[in-house]
Design a protein around this motif. Structure first.
Motif, short mmCIF file in Angstrom:
data_model
loop_
_atom_site.label_atom_id
_atom_site.label_comp_id
_atom_site.label_asym_id
_atom_site.label_seq_id
_atom_site.Cartn_x
_atom_site.Cartn_y
_atom_site.Cartn_z
N TRP A 23 0.84 -1.19 0.00
CA TRP A 23 0.00 0.00 0.00
C TRP A 23 0.88 1.25 0.00
O TRP A 23 1.99 1.22 0.50
CB TRP A 23 -0.88 0.05 1.25
N LYS A 24 0.33 2.35 -0.48
CA LYS A 24 1.04 3.64 -0.38
C LYS A 24 1.10 4.09 1.07
O LYS A 24 2.07 4.70 1.50
CB LYS A 24 0.36 4.69 -1.26
N ILE A 46 1.23 -3.98 12.76
CA ILE A 46 1.48 -3.73 11.35
C ILE A 46 2.77 -2.93 11.24
O ILE A 46 2.99 -1.99 12.02
CB ILE A 46 0.30 -3.00 10.67
N GLU A 47 3.64 -3.33 10.30
CA GLU A 47 4.88 -2.59 10.09
C GLU A 47 5.28 -2.64 8.62
O GLU A 47 5.04 -3.63 7.94
CB GLU A 47 6.01 -3.15 10.96
N ALA A 48 5.86 -1.55 8.16
CA ALA A 48 6.39 -1.50 6.79
C ALA A 48 7.74 -2.21 6.77
O ALA A 48 8.56 -2.01 7.67
CB ALA A 48 6.54 -0.05 6.34
N ILE A 49 7.94 -3.06 5.77
CA ILE A 49 9.19 -3.81 5.66
C ILE A 49 9.65 -3.84 4.20
O ILE A 49 8.90 -3.46 3.30
CB ILE A 49 9.04 -5.25 6.18
N HIS A 50 10.87 -4.33 3.99
CA HIS A 50 11.38 -4.59 2.64
C HIS A 50 11.13 -6.06 2.32
O HIS A 50 11.09 -6.90 3.24
CB HIS A 50 12.87 -4.28 2.57
N PHE A 64 1.78 -19.53 2.48
CA PHE A 64 2.44 -19.78 1.19
C PHE A 64 3.58 -20.77 1.38
O PHE A 64 4.15 -20.88 2.47
CB PHE A 64 2.96 -18.47 0.59
N SER A 65 3.91 -21.46 0.31
CA SER A 65 5.01 -22.42 0.37
C SER A 65 6.30 -21.86 -0.20
O SER A 65 7.38 -22.37 0.09
CB SER A 65 4.63 -23.71 -0.36
N THR A 66 6.20 -20.79 -1.03
CA THR A 66 7.41 -20.22 -1.62
C THR A 66 7.39 -18.70 -1.53
O THR A 66 6.33 -18.06 -1.50
CB THR A 66 7.55 -20.60 -3.11
N ARG A 67 8.57 -18.13 -1.51
CA ARG A 67 8.72 -16.66 -1.53
C ARG A 67 8.12 -16.10 -2.81
O ARG A 67 7.44 -15.09 -2.80
CB ARG A 67 10.20 -16.31 -1.42
N GLU A 68 8.36 -16.78 -3.94
CA GLU A 68 7.85 -16.30 -5.22
C GLU A 68 6.33 -16.22 -5.21
O GLU A 68 5.74 -15.27 -5.72
CB GLU A 68 8.33 -17.22 -6.36
N GLY A 69 5.70 -17.25 -4.64
CA GLY A 69 4.23 -17.26 -4.57
C GLY A 69 3.69 -16.11 -3.73
O GLY A 69 2.73 -15.45 -4.11
N LEU A 70 4.35 -15.87 -2.59
CA LEU A 70 3.92 -14.77 -1.73
C LEU A 70 4.13 -13.43 -2.40
O LEU A 70 3.23 -12.58 -2.40
CB LEU A 70 4.68 -14.81 -0.39
N LEU A 71 5.28 -13.21 -3.01
CA LEU A 71 5.55 -11.92 -3.67
C LEU A 71 4.61 -11.69 -4.85
O LEU A 71 4.16 -10.57 -5.09
CB LEU A 71 7.01 -11.84 -4.11
N LYS A 72 4.30 -12.75 -5.56
CA LYS A 72 3.34 -12.63 -6.67
C LYS A 72 1.99 -12.17 -6.14
O LYS A 72 1.34 -11.31 -6.72
CB LYS A 72 3.21 -13.97 -7.40
N GLU A 73 1.57 -12.76 -5.00
CA GLU A 73 0.30 -12.37 -4.39
C GLU A 73 0.34 -10.92 -3.90
O GLU A 73 -0.60 -10.15 -4.12
CB GLU A 73 -0.02 -13.31 -3.23
N ILE A 74 1.42 -10.53 -3.25
CA ILE A 74 1.56 -9.16 -2.77
C ILE A 74 1.45 -8.18 -3.93
O ILE A 74 0.74 -7.18 -3.85
CB ILE A 74 2.91 -8.97 -2.03
N ASN A 79 1.51 -2.72 -7.33
CA ASN A 79 2.97 -2.70 -7.53
C ASN A 79 3.59 -1.45 -6.91
O ASN A 79 4.78 -1.24 -7.02
CB ASN A 79 3.30 -2.72 -9.03
N ASP A 80 2.76 -0.63 -6.29
CA ASP A 80 3.21 0.68 -5.81
C ASP A 80 3.08 0.77 -4.29
O ASP A 80 2.08 0.32 -3.73
CB ASP A 80 2.35 1.76 -6.48
N GLY A 81 4.07 1.31 -3.64
CA GLY A 81 3.98 1.53 -2.20
C GLY A 81 4.86 0.58 -1.41
O GLY A 81 5.68 -0.16 -1.95
N ASN A 82 4.67 0.61 -0.09
CA ASN A 82 5.45 -0.21 0.84
C ASN A 82 4.79 -1.56 1.03
O ASN A 82 3.58 -1.70 0.91
CB ASN A 82 5.53 0.47 2.21
#
Length: 195
Positions: A23-24, A46-50, A64-74, A79-82
């Protein structure tokens, strides 16, 4: 915040305790409560992270079982924001469900509900709306919100927002499609002589 059904199932079973959103700016706060189909969820923190701060355990706790799956969902949300790491917990059934099933009201309870409806009507820039909304929902249970809103010349999003206000006091039930008047709502409508 919206959750997919398999995520809600995992939260209900205690298998999932984290969510990630991009989110922004944060859209929930610690202590916020969310009404879902499995009941009430509370935001613990709730905290903003990298993205590189997301641990393997976080991935599992988010369902999720993989980092890729989680990042795809996020990134499917935005695609914009923290990225926000959100700790949440299922705290129980939605109290509105019990409330809406109560089809007996004391005089005091009825007076309180009537007062809430009057305040909602007075606060609206469109004028009184609560009776109109309850009557059309009773007349057309299960009809899509777009059609209900159009029938009474309201914007769909404003219509849905106001129906949620009725739901919060136990007068309506959200269906898979559309709405219906709850048992409590039926009693209130009868006592208000709404048809």
């Amino acid at each position: 915040m919206l959750f997919k059904n398999h995520i809600l199932d995992g939260i209900a079973k205690g298998e999932i305790s984290l969510a990630f959103r991009r989110w922004k700016s944060a859209r929930v706060n610690s202590g916020s409560r969310l009404h879902t189909t499995i009941g009430v969820l509370e935001i613990v923190s709730i905290e903003a992270i990298h993205d590189w701060e997301i641990s393997d355990e976080d991935i599992k706790q988010a369902g999720f079982s993989t980092r890729e799956g989680l990042l795809k969902e996020i990134n499917s949300f935005s695609n914009d924001g923290n990225i926000y790491r959100i700790v949440l917990v299922h705290i129980g059934a939605d109290p509105r469900e019990e409330l809406r099933e109560r089809n007996e009201l004391t005089e005091q309870e009825f007076v309180e509900v009537r007062g809430k409806l009057e305040r909602l009507d007075k606060a609206s820039p469109h004028g009184p709306w609560t009776a109109k909304f309850m009557c059309i929902i009773k007349q057309y249970p299960g009809l899509r919100s777009t059609e209900l809103a159009s029938a009474i010349e309201w914007e769909t999003e404003k219509f849905k927002l106001n129906v949620r206000k009725l739901k919060n006091i136990g007068l309506t039930i959200s269906l898979g499609t559309g709405y219906q008047i709850s048992p409590r709502g039926e009693v209130v409508m009868e006592r208000l002589e709404l048809k």
